[in-house]
Design a protein around this motif. Structure first.
Motif, mmCIF file in Angstrom:
data_model
loop_
_atom_site.group_PDB
_atom_site.id
_atom_site.type_symbol
_atom_site.label_atom_id
_atom_site.label_comp_id
_atom_site.label_asym_id
_atom_site.label_seq_id
_atom_site.Cartn_x
_atom_site.Cartn_y
_atom_site.Cartn_z
ATOM 1 N N GLN A 1 -4.836 8.854 5.613
ATOM 2 C CA GLN A 1 -4.877 7.462 5.139
ATOM 3 C C GLN A 1 -3.496 6.811 5.014
ATOM 4 O O GLN A 1 -3.323 5.656 5.418
ATOM 5 N N PRO A 2 -2.464 7.510 4.499
ATOM 6 C CA PRO A 2 -1.146 6.856 4.419
ATOM 7 C C PRO A 2 -0.472 6.675 5.783
ATOM 8 O O PRO A 2 0.521 5.948 5.885
ATOM 9 N N GLN A 3 -1.011 7.334 6.833
ATOM 10 C CA GLN A 3 -0.364 7.316 8.143
ATOM 11 C C GLN A 3 -0.997 6.332 9.116
ATOM 12 O O GLN A 3 -0.575 6.247 10.270
ATOM 13 N N VAL A 4 -2.029 5.611 8.666
ATOM 14 C CA VAL A 4 -2.744 4.708 9.569
ATOM 15 C C VAL A 4 -2.734 3.297 9.000
ATOM 16 O O VAL A 4 -2.285 3.064 7.873
ATOM 17 N N SER A 5 -3.249 2.362 9.796
ATOM 18 C CA SER A 5 -3.276 0.967 9.363
ATOM 19 C C SER A 5 -4.216 0.787 8.175
ATOM 20 O O SER A 5 -5.061 1.644 7.888
ATOM 21 N N GLU A 6 -4.072 -0.342 7.511
ATOM 22 C CA GLU A 6 -4.913 -0.627 6.346
ATOM 23 C C GLU A 6 -6.391 -0.669 6.726
ATOM 24 O O GLU A 6 -7.248 -0.164 5.999
ATOM 25 N N GLY B 1 -11.670 2.282 6.749
ATOM 26 C CA GLY B 1 -12.747 2.984 7.449
ATOM 27 C C GLY B 1 -12.833 4.433 7.022
ATOM 28 O O GLY B 1 -13.929 4.984 6.842
ATOM 29 N N PHE B 2 -11.671 5.076 6.826
ATOM 30 C CA PHE B 2 -11.662 6.468 6.366
ATOM 31 C C PHE B 2 -12.267 6.573 4.964
ATOM 32 O O PHE B 2 -12.915 7.571 4.628
ATOM 33 N N ALA B 3 -12.046 5.554 4.133
ATOM 34 C CA ALA B 3 -12.643 5.554 2.793
ATOM 35 C C ALA B 3 -14.168 5.537 2.889
ATOM 36 O O ALA B 3 -14.867 6.191 2.102
#
Length: 511
Positions: free
Chosen positions: A25-30, A35-37
């Motif tokens: 999550q910290p390595q990808v766009s908002e 979406g990961f959430a």
């Protein structure tokens, strides 16, 4: 927001995918992180099982039997045109979810079911959500769908979207379908006496929709519903035994539908619903006892047809007969009378259990446990990885896509995560994405469809030494096949199966 370590996951594979998501999550766009959430939320939610099939196949009746409560409407009405999600809640309630995301609570009807008339503009409704206190829904969300083959195009479209059959002009899944398929992680498909082209198409679409690289297992089983309506004389080898005829017909349908489904099981949904959802009462048992006292000629006349059962003159009131016919049909009534003949003192509770046994529901529930619940961890983890991959591809950022890909490869390289590779291979073979010789395809299915070593090896009941030796033998064979004789696609499957056997050999040897 809860972290991956704080939430509850179905098992170690889901937990590993959850850690992957939180780490990325910290390595990808908002947008991708959001979406990961959602992936994390779905991983921690109960397994989502869609009940689908043609119109009037008895889907909603079977849903009621599975839940143990007559809550899904079975008569044609507004609700039967909508997708309804039955999930666990601390308070019973029904909510209409509109296409704009808003919700409106509606009361249950007088019988405790979802009302036939919702009192809203049906065209603006996305779906219904029913929250029930039934314990079975704690680890299984059941999704009731409109019927395929309906004259109502909108209802058919809703089901096709859920199954992944909705396509855009380029032949790819549209966004609505993708979201629906992501929600329905498994399917219980209801057929009646004949498998039709749209049945096979719907199942193929669902399998293909979940057959992307990390999408996972064959997550579908089918039931042959209304088994009591089969004419035994039309099935070779059945004699006059209706249940034997249904079993033989289910076996034939399994051959037609495999590998799109794990199995086809006969069931009598109406009888299961009546026995399991409180529809069978002490008054019904007493009425059946009165019917059992009739002379043999009158009984046989009554059981010749539904019309004769309700219209023929006898000592049991016609209204009483109509009620039990509606709840049990002639086959269930015949089963009950046979039970009373064998034990005139049988209690209402024991008679209900006898009817439940006669419905075939126990076998369906057992198969649900072995195919869905026991594999929920793998199913959800594989679906989660598929969603993670799709989200990274949708971002349009090559660097982000590569970071996600590398993280997934690291996860899948771990021995404890190899089951995800196996589920991927199984799904690709089942979907026809990789063609294998029939005997090898069956072996891939067997290895990936169970967590029991003896069943994976096809040697139930054998001693550990024999299992260990055979696991090593098959590991060596698949390694050779991957190098000599396999196509590149088959070779990738062979590498996965070889490693599965090798890990199984290590497990058996050390155990």
């Amino acid at each position: 927001m809860s972290t991956a370590s704080e939430q509850h996951w179905p098992g170690p594979l889901s937990a590993a995918v959850a850690r992957l998501c939180t780490g990325l999550q910290p390595q990808v766009s908002e947008q991708t992180a959001a979406g990961f959430a959602e992936v994390l939320r779905r991983l921690s939610a109960p397994l989502q099982v869609a009940v689908a099939g043609r119109i009037k196949s008895g889907k909603s009746t079977l849903v009621n039997a599975l839940i143990g409560r007559r809550v899904a409407p079975t008569d044609v009405g507004e609700c039967t045109r909508l997708v309804t999600r039955f999930q666990y809640g601390t308070v019973d309630r029904v909510e209409v979810v509109f296409r704009d995301g808003s919700k409106q609570a509606v009361p249950f009807d007088a019988d405790g079911g979802i009302p036939a008339d919702l009192g809203v503009d049906i065209d603006q409704v996305s779906h219904l959500e029913a929250y029930l206190t039934n314990a079975v829904l704690r680890d299984l969300t059941v999704i009731d769908t409109p019927g395929l083959g309906s004259m109502d195009a909108a209802s058919v479209a809703r089901t096709e979207e859920l199954l992944g059959a909705g396509k855009d002009e380029d032949g790819e899944l549209d966004p609505v379908s993708r979201n629906a398929v992501a929600g329905a992680e498994a399917v219980l498909y209801v057929v009646t006496q004949g498998v039709r082209a749209d049945d096979e198409h719907a199942l193929a679409s669902f399998t293909a929709a979940t057959a992307s690289r990390e999408a996972g297992p064959v997550n579908a089983i089918a039931v042959l519903n209304k088994a009591d309506t089969i004419e035994a004389s039309t099935v070779d080898g059945a004699g006059d035994d209706v249940w034997k005829a249904a079993t033989l017909l289910a076996e034939k349908q399994a051959e037609l539908l495999k590998p799109k489904v794990a199995d086809v099981l006969p069931v009598i949904g109406l009888l299961a619903e009546t026995a399991e959802s409180g529809g069978f009462t002490a008054a019904d048992a007493e009425a059946l006892r009165e019917l059992a006292k009739l002379d043999e000629a009158t009984r046989e006349t009554l059981l010749m047809s539904a019309d004769l059962f309700t219209s023929w003159e006898c000592d049991v009131p016609a209204g009483t007969r109509s009620r039990i016919l509606e709840r049990m049909d002639l086959y269930g009534i015949r089963c009950a009378l046979e039970a009373i003949d064998a034990d005139p003192e049988i209690t209402a509770g024991a008679l209900r259990r006898r009817l439940l046994d006669s419905s075939g529901l126990a076998s369906v529930l057992q198969r649900l446990d072995t195919v869905f619940r026991a594999r929920a961890d793998g199913i959800k983890a594989a679906a989660g990885l598929a969603s993670v991959t799709a989200l990274s591809h949708a971002s349009g950022d090559p660097g982000e896509r590569q970071r996600v890909h590398d993280a997934i490869e690291v996860l899948l390289a771990k021995p404890e995560a190899h089951q995800l590779r196996v589920l991927e291979a199984l799904t690709l073979v089942a979907a026809g994405a990789v063609t294998m010789p029939p005997d090898l395809a069956e072996e891939v299915m067997r290895v990936g469809s169970s967590t029991d070593a003896a069943e994976q090896l096809g040697l139930p009941g054998r001693h550990r030494k024999e299992l260990t030796d055979y696991a090593l033998e098959r590991a060596n064979w698949w390694r050779s096949f991957s190098s000599f004789g396999a196509t590149p696609a088959q070779g990738r499957i062979a590498h996965v199966v070889h490693r599965a056997y090798f890990l199984l050999w290590q497990q058996l040897r050390s155990g």
